[in-house]
Design a protein around this motif. Sequence first.
Motif, short mmCIF file in Angstrom:
data_model
loop_
_atom_site.label_atom_id
_atom_site.label_comp_id
_atom_site.label_asym_id
_atom_site.label_seq_id
_atom_site.Cartn_x
_atom_site.Cartn_y
_atom_site.Cartn_z
N GLU A 173 4.10 7.96 1.76
CA GLU A 173 3.07 7.10 2.37
C GLU A 173 3.74 6.33 3.51
OE1 GLU A 173 0.84 3.97 3.47
OE2 GLU A 173 2.15 3.30 1.84
N PRO A 174 3.19 6.41 4.76
CA PRO A 174 3.93 5.92 5.94
C PRO A 174 4.42 4.48 5.82
CG PRO A 174 1.94 7.08 6.62
CD PRO A 174 1.89 6.96 5.13
N THR A 175 3.59 3.53 5.41
CA THR A 175 3.98 2.12 5.38
C THR A 175 5.12 1.91 4.37
OG1 THR A 175 1.67 1.62 5.82
CG2 THR A 175 3.12 -0.23 5.31
N THR A 176 4.94 2.47 3.14
CA THR A 176 5.97 2.33 2.11
C THR A 176 7.26 2.99 2.56
OG1 THR A 176 4.18 2.50 0.53
CG2 THR A 176 6.40 2.62 -0.36
N GLY A 177 7.14 4.17 3.14
CA GLY A 177 8.31 4.89 3.65
C GLY A 177 9.04 4.08 4.70
N ALA A 178 8.29 3.49 5.61
CA ALA A 178 8.89 2.68 6.67
C ALA A 178 9.56 1.45 6.08
CB ALA A 178 7.82 2.26 7.69
N ALA A 179 8.90 0.84 5.10
CA ALA A 179 9.47 -0.36 4.46
C ALA A 179 10.76 -0.01 3.72
CB ALA A 179 8.45 -0.97 3.50
N ALA A 180 10.74 1.16 3.03
CA ALA A 180 11.93 1.59 2.29
C ALA A 180 13.08 1.87 3.26
CB ALA A 180 11.62 2.82 1.44
N ALA A 181 12.77 2.54 4.37
CA ALA A 181 13.79 2.86 5.38
C ALA A 181 14.35 1.58 5.98
CB ALA A 181 13.19 3.75 6.47
#
Lengths: 114, 114
Positions: B9-17
């Motif tokens: 999921e883009p937002t979660t992925g971005a936050a994790a990165a």
Amino acid sequence: MSQAEQQPEPTTGAAAADAQAATERLGRLRSSIDNIDAALVHLLAERFKCTQEVGRLKAEHDMPASDPAREQRQITRLRALAEESHLDPAFAEKWFNFVVAEVIHHHERLANQH
Amino acid sequence: MSQAEQQPEPTTGAAAADAQAATERLGRLRSSIDNIDAALVHLLAERFKCTQEVGRLKAEHDMPASDPAREQRQITRLRALAEESHLDPAFAEKWFNFVVAEVIHHHERLANQH
């Protein structure tokens, strides 16, 4: 003119030369201390640049300002480095705690501004 | 398999990165701090070798353990060096007073043994 008048009284002369040598030795040691202090201040400036960056990073990512486990590892390591270099490990630990207290104080101010 | 299932999921992925990047950056900064601290401890050890020698010299020649005029000159100089290297001069002065207090304490112990 007798020999006694021409030459300084031997004991006083030796004492004066000894005092002169001590003053010169003190001057050389102080010059070394001044060089070392300049290096220490510049390294402290570089350390603060790093800890300021850590502070910003922690504030931006809501990480806690202090990390007791990391600090304990740092103290253990610095005490070992102090022993190796014949510095009193108790002084190294006291010194580290003094610097860290300043850094945490600084991080908390940053976090409050954030 | 739909694209949504394949990719995080883009937002979660971005936050994790973002969190991962922050952790890595923290690690790099801490590694620099550890290197700087090792250098600081070794310089402090060298400084103490000099001040121990000063202490011995002063004790042998009955010179006073502390020298307020010299200390004032050192503080003025270190504050200027701190400003040049973007370190808080107030911190540099506090830090210097902390180190000098330890040194004087040490000289006094030496003088009492003498």
